[in-house]
Design a protein around this motif. Sequence first.
Motif, PDB file in Angstrom:
ATOM      1  N   UNK A 203      -6.147  50.832 -39.888  1.00 49.53           N
ATOM      2  CA  UNK A 203      -6.806  51.857 -39.070  1.00 49.53           C
ATOM      3  C   UNK A 203      -8.301  51.937 -39.281  1.00 49.53           C
ATOM      4  N   UNK A 204      -8.902  50.837 -39.760  1.00 52.49           N
ATOM      5  CA  UNK A 204     -10.334  50.824 -40.026  1.00 52.49           C
ATOM      6  C   UNK A 204     -11.044  49.825 -39.112  1.00 52.49           C
ATOM      7  N   UNK A 205     -12.192  50.233 -38.594  1.00 54.32           N
ATOM      8  CA  UNK A 205     -13.079  49.277 -37.933  1.00 54.32           C
ATOM      9  C   UNK A 205     -13.918  48.625 -39.028  1.00 54.32           C
ATOM     10  N   UNK A 206     -13.748  47.335 -39.209  1.00 54.85           N
ATOM     11  CA  UNK A 206     -14.466  46.631 -40.278  1.00 54.85           C
ATOM     12  C   UNK A 206     -15.857  46.270 -39.754  1.00 54.85           C
ATOM     13  N   UNK A 207     -16.838  47.050 -40.185  1.00 50.72           N
ATOM     14  CA  UNK A 207     -18.208  46.857 -39.692  1.00 50.72           C
ATOM     15  C   UNK A 207     -18.814  45.558 -40.226  1.00 50.72           C
ATOM     16  N   UNK A 208     -18.425  45.184 -41.434  1.00 53.52           N
ATOM     17  CA  UNK A 208     -18.979  43.959 -42.006  1.00 53.52           C
ATOM     18  C   UNK A 208     -18.123  43.486 -43.176  1.00 53.52           C
ATOM     19  N   UNK A 209     -17.980  42.175 -43.275  1.00 58.33           N
ATOM     20  CA  UNK A 209     -17.390  41.553 -44.457  1.00 58.33           C
ATOM     21  C   UNK A 209     -18.558  41.067 -45.313  1.00 58.33           C
ATOM     22  N   UNK A 210     -18.651  41.546 -46.549  1.00 56.45           N
ATOM     23  CA  UNK A 210     -19.794  41.256 -47.418  1.00 56.45           C
ATOM     24  C   UNK A 210     -19.336  40.416 -48.597  1.00 56.45           C
ATOM     25  N   UNK A 211     -20.108  39.395 -48.928  1.00 58.45           N
ATOM     26  CA  UNK A 211     -19.795  38.573 -50.097  1.00 58.45           C
ATOM     27  C   UNK A 211     -19.956  39.400 -51.376  1.00 58.45           C
ATOM     28  N   UNK A 212     -19.017  39.236 -52.291  1.00 57.26           N
ATOM     29  CA  UNK A 212     -19.034  40.018 -53.528  1.00 57.26           C
ATOM     30  C   UNK A 212     -20.308  39.823 -54.354  1.00 57.26           C
ATOM     31  N   UNK A 213     -20.840  38.608 -54.492  1.00 55.70           N
ATOM     32  CA  UNK A 213     -22.082  38.477 -55.274  1.00 55.70           C
ATOM     33  C   UNK A 213     -23.263  39.213 -54.656  1.00 55.70           C
ATOM     34  N   UNK A 214     -23.326  39.239 -53.322  1.00 60.02           N
ATOM     35  CA  UNK A 214     -24.398  39.985 -52.663  1.00 60.02           C
ATOM     36  C   UNK A 214     -24.241  41.475 -52.946  1.00 60.02           C
ATOM     37  N   UNK A 215     -23.003  41.968 -52.867  1.00 60.33           N
ATOM     38  CA  UNK A 215     -22.746  43.385 -53.158  1.00 60.33           C
ATOM     39  C   UNK A 215     -23.113  43.710 -54.599  1.00 60.33           C
ATOM     40  N   UNK A 216     -22.736  42.822 -55.521  1.00 57.31           N
ATOM     41  CA  UNK A 216     -23.038  43.058 -56.935  1.00 57.31           C
ATOM     42  C   UNK A 216     -24.543  43.107 -57.168  1.00 57.31           C
ATOM     43  N   UNK A 217     -25.277  42.214 -56.520  1.00 54.59           N
ATOM     44  CA  UNK A 217     -26.732  42.189 -56.675  1.00 54.59           C
ATOM     45  C   UNK A 217     -27.351  43.483 -56.170  1.00 54.59           C
ATOM     46  N   UNK A 218     -26.805  44.024 -55.085  1.00 60.89           N
ATOM     47  CA  UNK A 218     -27.284  45.314 -54.574  1.00 60.89           C
ATOM     48  C   UNK A 218     -27.041  46.412 -55.600  1.00 60.89           C
ATOM     49  N   UNK A 219     -25.858  46.390 -56.222  1.00 62.57           N
ATOM     50  CA  UNK A 219     -25.520  47.421 -57.210  1.00 62.57           C
ATOM     51  C   UNK A 219     -26.453  47.372 -58.409  1.00 62.57           C
ATOM     52  N   UNK A 220     -26.842  46.167 -58.814  1.00 56.71           N
ATOM     53  CA  UNK A 220     -27.753  46.021 -59.948  1.00 56.71           C
ATOM     54  C   UNK A 220     -29.200  46.335 -59.567  1.00 56.71           C
TER      55      UNK A 220
ATOM     56  N   UNK B 295     -18.785  46.500 -64.894  1.00 58.10           N
ATOM     57  CA  UNK B 295     -18.355  45.276 -64.186  1.00 58.10           C
ATOM     58  C   UNK B 295     -17.207  45.510 -63.220  1.00 58.10           C
ATOM     59  N   UNK B 296     -16.373  46.530 -63.503  1.00 58.12           N
ATOM     60  CA  UNK B 296     -15.263  46.840 -62.590  1.00 58.12           C
ATOM     61  C   UNK B 296     -15.762  47.461 -61.292  1.00 58.12           C
ATOM     62  N   UNK B 297     -16.916  48.128 -61.342  1.00 56.97           N
ATOM     63  CA  UNK B 297     -17.360  48.935 -60.208  1.00 56.97           C
ATOM     64  C   UNK B 297     -18.566  48.369 -59.470  1.00 56.97           C
ATOM     65  N   UNK B 298     -19.190  47.330 -59.994  1.00 55.68           N
ATOM     66  CA  UNK B 298     -20.447  46.829 -59.423  1.00 55.68           C
ATOM     67  C   UNK B 298     -20.275  46.387 -57.971  1.00 55.68           C
ATOM     68  N   UNK B 299     -19.227  45.629 -57.688  1.00 54.69           N
ATOM     69  CA  UNK B 299     -19.028  45.132 -56.323  1.00 54.69           C
ATOM     70  C   UNK B 299     -18.781  46.299 -55.365  1.00 54.69           C
ATOM     71  N   UNK B 300     -17.954  47.239 -55.788  1.00 52.81           N
ATOM     72  CA  UNK B 300     -17.666  48.395 -54.928  1.00 52.81           C
ATOM     73  C   UNK B 300     -18.924  49.199 -54.665  1.00 52.81           C
ATOM     74  N   UNK B 301     -19.734  49.388 -55.706  1.00 51.01           N
ATOM     75  CA  UNK B 301     -20.972  50.149 -55.540  1.00 51.01           C
ATOM     76  C   UNK B 301     -21.900  49.440 -54.559  1.00 51.01           C
ATOM     77  N   UNK B 302     -21.970  48.116 -54.650  1.00 48.88           N
ATOM     78  CA  UNK B 302     -22.782  47.353 -53.706  1.00 48.88           C
ATOM     79  C   UNK B 302     -22.262  47.479 -52.285  1.00 48.88           C
ATOM     80  N   UNK B 303     -20.929  47.491 -52.134  1.00 49.92           N
ATOM     81  CA  UNK B 303     -20.340  47.664 -50.798  1.00 49.92           C
ATOM     82  C   UNK B 303     -20.718  49.018 -50.218  1.00 49.92           C
ATOM     83  N   UNK B 304     -20.723  50.050 -51.071  1.00 50.30           N
ATOM     84  CA  UNK B 304     -21.101  51.395 -50.627  1.00 50.30           C
ATOM     85  C   UNK B 304     -22.571  51.412 -50.195  1.00 50.30           C
ATOM     86  N   UNK B 305     -23.420  50.745 -50.967  1.00 51.58           N
ATOM     87  CA  UNK B 305     -24.848  50.688 -50.617  1.00 51.58           C
ATOM     88  C   UNK B 305     -25.026  49.985 -49.275  1.00 51.58           C
ATOM     89  N   UNK B 306     -24.309  48.869 -49.081  1.00 51.88           N
ATOM     90  CA  UNK B 306     -24.396  48.147 -47.802  1.00 51.88           C
ATOM     91  C   UNK B 306     -23.898  49.022 -46.657  1.00 51.88           C
TER      92      UNK B 306
END
Length: 589
Positions: free
Chosen positions: A145-162, A337-348
């Motif tokens: 039930x979600x419109x997927x606005x974007x699929x983001x690569x995990x390393x890019x998300x992690x870099x955003x979180x850092x 390390x468990x949350x970095x990718x998720x945090x980057x996804x939230x930022x994106x």
Amino acid sequence: MSPILGIDLGTTNSLVGVVDSGFPILLADEEGSRLTPSAVNYAPDGSLIIGSAALRKRALEPKRTVTSVKRLIGRRSGEGDWQPAYNLRELGTSPIQVSAEILKRLKAIAERALEQSVDRAVITVPAYFNDAQRNATKQAGELAGLTVERIVSEPTAAALAYGLDKLDEHQKIAVYDLGGGTFDISVLEMRDGVFQVLSTAGDTQLGGDDIDRAIVNWLAQNGPAEIPLASLEGQATPAAEAAKKRLSTEESTRIELPFYDGKNSLSVELTRAEFEKLIRPLIERTRAHCLRALSDAGVKPEELDAVILVGGSTRIPLVRRYVAEVFGREPDVSQNPDEAVALGAVIQAGILSGSLKNVLLLDVTPLSLGIETFGGLMNIIIPRNTTIPCKAGEMFTNAVANQQDMLIRVLQGERELAKDNWELGRVVVPFPPGPKGSARVGVQFAIDANGILQVLARDTATNTDTLLEIQNTAVDVDDERVEQMIAESVEHAFEDMNERVWTEARMKAEELLPAVEAALEQFGDAVSAEERATIEAAAAQVKALLHSPDHDARALKSANQSLDDATQELAVRLVERAMEESLVRRGLV
């Protein structure tokens, strides 16, 4: 618009978050946990259990509890060496459907926390995921039930979180991601303000699950007597995972398996040294991928500006030492390390929704925008520093009887009087002539994301619209001119405000005096000599101040109030007579 969720759909655990009041946050479930195990239990009656409760069922029902489904999504049957204990076909489901159930759970967690429905998301995937795997992930999101606005690569998300998006141009970083089921290494570079993946490598069948399995195999071989692996799997895997986590901070731990086969129990001591010897072959498998990623990117280890760790398995001390050895530098471990990718996804997701933005001059109105009103005053519609895009409006009326149109001068500035501000444009709005206050003209200002100001003026009687479009001059203002205007508004603040109050008081007096004279003429015989004297004295005071060169705004405002008070009784009589005349005309009296 509803917020956009940021989701890390992980092999072992998944997380969901959102930008709230400008801050990226991860959302917790009813038990206060931000980590949702990526586990689904399929009960014989068709009901589903998802998350922590499903994980607890794994020991009792390993063939009905689906975990690590990310290893299967978008892959053909039989691909890869790893084979799960469960059979999805026998359970009547597929990797996409299982992933959709996990995403539904994350969606429900978010809706409970935010107290509103959400239907948009950004979902992360490993950088090496092929098109089939990415499309399968997107299908799972849509099924949830979600419109997927974007699929983001995990390393890019992690870099955003850092916060590595704040690095200077052409900075290079490596993201070493060892999660529950997969390993990948990516080399990224900042170019034109965005991350570009220079190279990526990895192993879809290497992660924390394999470390757990290595411990389970060790248990089967190192107990009091060799134990059949099949009798250990259900109970031993959770115990192995718990032991692995403890050995990241402790030198040894005891693994207890009470009645693992219904009658026998097992209690074994495992030291960190034995654990590291056990898993070293697995960790060494990452070296070749790291060297290949560096070679493909044309980057030497010493040319990297940062090496960051992602994934829960990077908490293992051996992994951290190994990364430092391969890259010749200590890794950055400042983020969870468990949350970095998720945090980057939230930022994106926040960037896509507009909740997070790089604030530039064009993102706010540098000076107030408004129109000139009767008396030469500046009436502000959009105050300065309003974030764009934005929209605001007011209703205006004719100030003079039989007026046939209204001139709307669009102004920009911080001064109280129209003449001291900048004119951006003007538009004339025609309307049928009528008594004072009979016309109704709505004026709306709208600035879009590109800084274009549209002024819409509507005669509400005829619904006729007049539109004026002003290009970037509304927001694209030279910094020096902005500073000059603000400085002048501060310098002249007291005299400007006095002039505004004076103008408003003058307009009130000019409206009040003729009305009082007309009322005295109409009710002259009904007004006592004392009352008339009081009213005339108050009116004379207003006239004197009105024509005084001093422009004493406070005194004129006070005199207007005194005249208002003196004519209260007269006003009541006017209203009563008007009502009587109305009743007579309608034949009710």
